[in-house]
Design an enzyme around this catalytic site. Structure first.
Site, PDB file in Angstrom:
ATOM      1  CB  SER A 147      -3.540   0.706 -13.671  1.00 43.89           C
ATOM      2  OG  SER A 147      -2.637   0.713 -14.545  1.00 43.89           O
ATOM      3  CG  HIS A 155      -7.179   1.410 -10.430  1.00 42.45           C
ATOM      4  ND1 HIS A 155      -7.288  -0.203 -10.011  1.00 42.45           N
ATOM      5  CD2 HIS A 155      -7.863   1.791 -11.451  1.00 42.45           C
ATOM      6  CE1 HIS A 155      -6.268  -0.234 -11.289  1.00 42.45           C
ATOM      7  NE2 HIS A 155      -7.110  -0.247 -12.289  1.00 42.45           N
ATOM      8  CD  GLU A 201      -7.791  -2.076  -6.686  1.00 43.78           C
ATOM      9  OE1 GLU A 201      -7.377  -2.957  -6.143  1.00 43.78           O
ATOM     10  OE2 GLU A 201      -7.218  -1.708  -8.250  1.00 43.78           O
ATOM     11  CG  ASN A 225      -3.918  -4.468 -11.851  1.00 43.27           C
ATOM     12  OD1 ASN A 225      -4.435  -4.878 -12.721  1.00 43.27           O
ATOM     13  ND2 ASN A 225      -3.887  -2.748 -12.968  1.00 43.27           N
TER      14      ASN A 225
END
Ligand code: 3HC
Length: 295
Positions: free
Chosen positions: A120, A141, A153, A191
């Site tokens: 991540s 991800h 992702e 994130n």
């Protein structure tokens, strides 16, 4: 273009077991590898529970469940990854451990196999550079809980070939997800935006503007988020969140990515959220209540 028939998932934790589940459900033969039998059993039990729940809700037939289970091949032997066309790593967020793993997997898989990391926050560029196939390396991800969250992702670094990116993007679609393309920056898209938001919520609480349940309620009811930031932090794991902040702050050197003192202390005290039974909330009763650490 490489045809994906057999998938390897390394790590059977929350993320790895979810990735293995969606891979097998999409029809791929899926090898699930863990270092220890106990971790492997726990991961497989999690998948079984999810599949049984889907059968109980009549979203899956018992025959389909058995077929999915039949496509899952749990193992503690890395050599069983031989023949996998795509290997997705979902182990602990530790660069050396990931480098070591990909080094070993490189010796087991064919040269044209694609390697992917579910990291991540670590750099895909740095992970790719440590393998024998940087052009066949990509970030994939997924989001927690993997069987439910539709996003993946797909992260391309400077070394990733177009074919590798296309294979990974098509794979994400084939397991029922809606992928987005991202460049290799720590935190990728989600994130990078989500972590400062969660850290800001902690700072808002530290500065005394509202209680933890009220901040959660505000974001749930005011913005339509399924979980408020503290509930989400406990769900993701405060250890995971803390490690992500360390990596992101180290990359960007911006204050908004730095861990607030409270998060660091909760991490040090072992208040890691749902996984340890206590984080911002205490999960030991029938309903979560604010935990003793933040009362
Ligand atoms: N595993 C598998 N399935 C699950 C699950 C789990 N852990 N939790 C819930 N589900 C399923 C349920 O079975 C149910 O399935 P159904 O629709 O087929 O019946 C469905 O999800 C909805 O569950 P519930 O009705 O029990 O509960 P909610 O409606 O409250 O949904 C939730 C639960 C999907 C977790 C929702 O609260 C949510 O979307 N929360 C936000 C999650 C989020 O933001 N995730 C991203 C975290 S960030 C991240 O992963 C990045 C990382 O790098 C840190």
């Amino acid at each position: 273009m490489t045809e994906i028939r057999k998938v390897g998932v390394v790590g059977a934790g929350l993320m790895g077991s979810g990735i293995a589940q969606v891979s097998a459900a999409a029809g791929y033969d899926t090898v699930v590898r863990e270092v220890e039998q106990g971790f492997l059993d726990r991961g497989m039990a999690r998948i079984e529970k999810n599949l049984d729940r889907a059968v109980a809700k009549e979203k899956l037939g018992p025959g389909e469940r058995d077929a999915i289970a039949g496509r899952l091949h749990p193992t503690v032997d890395l050599a069983d990854l031989a023949g996998c066309d795509l290997v997705i790593e979902a182990i602990t967020e530790n660069l050396e451990a990931k480098h070591e793993l990909f080094g070993a997997v490189g010796g087991v898989c064919e040269d044209d196999a694609v390697f992917a990391s579910n990291t991540s926050s670590l750099s895909i560029t740095e992970l790719a550079a440590g393998t024998d196939r940087p052009d066949r390396f990509v970030g994939l991800h997924f989001f927690n809980p993997v069987p439910v969250m539709p996003l993946v992702e797909v992260v391309r670094c400077g070394q990733t070939s177009k074919e590798t990116f296309d294979v990974a993007f098509a794979f994400a679609k084939s397991v029922g997800k809606s992928p987005i393309a991202c460049g290799d920056n720590t935190g990728f898209v989600v994130n990078r935006l989500l972590v400062p938001y969660m850290l800001d919520a902690i700072r808002a609480y530290e500065s005394g503007i509202a209680s933890i349940p009220d901040i959660d309620k505000g974001l749930r009811l005011g913005c339509g988020y399924p979980m408020g930031p503290f509930t989400l932090g406990d769900f993701v794991g405060l250890d995971t969140l803390y490690h992500i902040t360390e990596i992101m702050y180290n990359e960007y050197k911006e204050a908004r990515f730095a861990s607030p003192p409270l998060l660091r202390r909760m991490f040090l005290a072992g208040y890691h959220g749902r996984k340890t039974g206590k984080g911002f909330y205490d999960y030991s009763g029938p309903e979560p209540v604010v935990s003793d650490f933040v009362k």
